[in-house]
Write an enzyme that holds these catalytic residues in place. Structure first.
Site, PDB file in Angstrom:
ATOM      1  N   GLU A 187       0.833  -1.206   0.000  1.00  0.00           N
ATOM      2  CA  GLU A 187       0.000   0.000   0.000  1.00  0.00           C
ATOM      3  C   GLU A 187       0.868   1.256   0.000  1.00  0.00           C
ATOM      4  O   GLU A 187       2.100   1.179   0.090  1.00  0.00           O
ATOM      5  CB  GLU A 187      -0.946  -0.047   1.205  1.00  0.00           C
ATOM      6  CG  GLU A 187      -1.889  -1.229   1.120  1.00  0.00           C
ATOM      7  CD  GLU A 187      -2.933  -1.266   2.231  1.00  0.00           C
ATOM      8  OE1 GLU A 187      -2.812  -0.505   3.212  1.00  0.00           O
ATOM      9  OE2 GLU A 187      -3.870  -2.070   2.103  1.00  0.00           O
ATOM     10  N   GLU A 191      -1.646 -10.084  -5.778  1.00  0.00           N
ATOM     11  CA  GLU A 191      -1.675 -10.868  -7.017  1.00  0.00           C
ATOM     12  C   GLU A 191      -0.872 -10.209  -8.124  1.00  0.00           C
ATOM     13  O   GLU A 191      -0.148 -10.863  -8.884  1.00  0.00           O
ATOM     14  CB  GLU A 191      -3.123 -11.066  -7.486  1.00  0.00           C
ATOM     15  CG  GLU A 191      -3.970 -11.900  -6.541  1.00  0.00           C
ATOM     16  CD  GLU A 191      -4.672 -11.063  -5.465  1.00  0.00           C
ATOM     17  OE1 GLU A 191      -4.154  -9.989  -5.089  1.00  0.00           O
ATOM     18  OE2 GLU A 191      -5.750 -11.498  -5.015  1.00  0.00           O
ATOM     19  N   CYS A 200      -9.472  -9.208  -6.978  1.00  0.00           N
ATOM     20  CA  CYS A 200     -10.276  -8.060  -7.409  1.00  0.00           C
ATOM     21  C   CYS A 200     -10.327  -7.993  -8.937  1.00  0.00           C
ATOM     22  O   CYS A 200      -9.584  -8.682  -9.647  1.00  0.00           O
ATOM     23  CB  CYS A 200      -9.694  -6.763  -6.840  1.00  0.00           C
ATOM     24  SG  CYS A 200      -8.251  -6.141  -7.731  1.00  0.00           S
ATOM     25  N   CYS A 254      -7.030  -7.193 -10.798  1.00  0.00           N
ATOM     26  CA  CYS A 254      -6.108  -8.332 -10.848  1.00  0.00           C
ATOM     27  C   CYS A 254      -6.600  -9.399 -11.822  1.00  0.00           C
ATOM     28  O   CYS A 254      -5.794 -10.025 -12.518  1.00  0.00           O
ATOM     29  CB  CYS A 254      -5.907  -8.917  -9.450  1.00  0.00           C
ATOM     30  SG  CYS A 254      -4.940  -7.830  -8.384  1.00  0.00           S
TER      31      CYS A 254
HETATM   32  N1  THU Z   1      -5.951  -6.817  -1.835  1.00  0.00           N
HETATM   33  C1  THU Z   1      -5.094  -7.736  -2.365  1.00  0.00           C
HETATM   34  O1  THU Z   1      -3.867  -7.609  -2.258  1.00  0.00           O
HETATM   35  N2  THU Z   1      -5.635  -8.777  -3.018  1.00  0.00           N
HETATM   36  C2  THU Z   1      -6.956  -9.057  -3.093  1.00  0.00           C
HETATM   37  O2  THU Z   1      -7.317 -10.085  -3.633  1.00  0.00           O
HETATM   38  C3  THU Z   1      -7.933  -8.113  -2.540  1.00  0.00           C
HETATM   39  C4  THU Z   1      -7.388  -6.872  -1.960  1.00  0.00           C
HETATM   40  C5  THU Z   1      -5.371  -5.722  -1.052  1.00  0.00           C
HETATM   41  C6  THU Z   1      -5.510  -4.339  -1.603  1.00  0.00           C
HETATM   42  C7  THU Z   1      -5.389  -3.518  -0.353  1.00  0.00           C
HETATM   43  O3  THU Z   1      -4.019  -3.371  -0.027  1.00  0.00           O
HETATM   44  C8  THU Z   1      -6.046  -4.369   0.717  1.00  0.00           C
HETATM   45  O4  THU Z   1      -5.998  -5.700   0.221  1.00  0.00           O
HETATM   46  C9  THU Z   1      -7.475  -3.990   1.045  1.00  0.00           C
HETATM   47  O5  THU Z   1      -8.248  -3.923  -0.100  1.00  0.00           O
END
Ligand code: THU
Length: 132
Positions: free
Chosen positions: A44, A55, A86, A89
């Site tokens: 993040e 991913e 998501c 991805c």
């Molecule tokens: N996130 C992922 O890394 N992968 C997912 O499959 C869903 C969401 C992350 C994005 C963000 O850093 C946090 O999870 C909350 O959405």
């Protein structure tokens, strides 16, 4: 490659997740067709939209190492239910592996699986560009 091996790789990456804003660490392990495993975690950023999902970190790491064909993706998180990737991805993954098998696993070992073709029907793909 065993599912446990992929889960462990995803969990190792998840332990390094940088997610001070969501406090939602995610790990991903992408199995290449040649047997290599590429892992990623979410990264993040204080400028929120600059963050990247686990991913896509795994996918970018794999492509940078020369891997382009993938068999399976394992995702680990602390969600109560196994969670699919998501939409962004899904789109990133379909470029390389339209038939990818995706498995999500919760900390207590509950798993769900999907085909990427099921999660992203009618995708926009390289052939959609129809260069002449
Ligand atoms: N996130 C992922 O890394 N992968 C997912 O499959 C869903 C969401 C992350 C994005 C963000 O850093 C946090 O999870 C909350 O959405």
């Amino acid at each position: 490659m065993s599912l446990d091996t992929l889960r462990e790789a995803a969990d190792r990456a998840r332990a390094n997740a940088w997610c001070p804003y969501s406090r939602y660490p995610v790990g991903a392990a992408l199995e290449a067709e040649d047997g290599r495993i590429f892992a990623g975690c979410n990264v993040e950023n204080a400028a929120y939209p600059s963050g990247v999902c686990a991913e896509r970190v795994a996918l970018g790491t794999a492509v940078a190492a020369g891997a382009r064909r993938f068999a399976r993706l394992v995702i680990t998180s602390a969600a109560a239910e196994p969670t699919p990737p998501c939409g962004m991805c899904r789109q990133a993954l379909v470029e390389f592996a339209p038939a990818l098998d995706i498995v999500a696993i919760t900390p207590d070992g509950r798993a769900a699986s999907w085909s990427l073709a099921h999660l992203l029907p009618s995708p926009f793909t390289p052939s959609s560009l129809a260069h002449d």
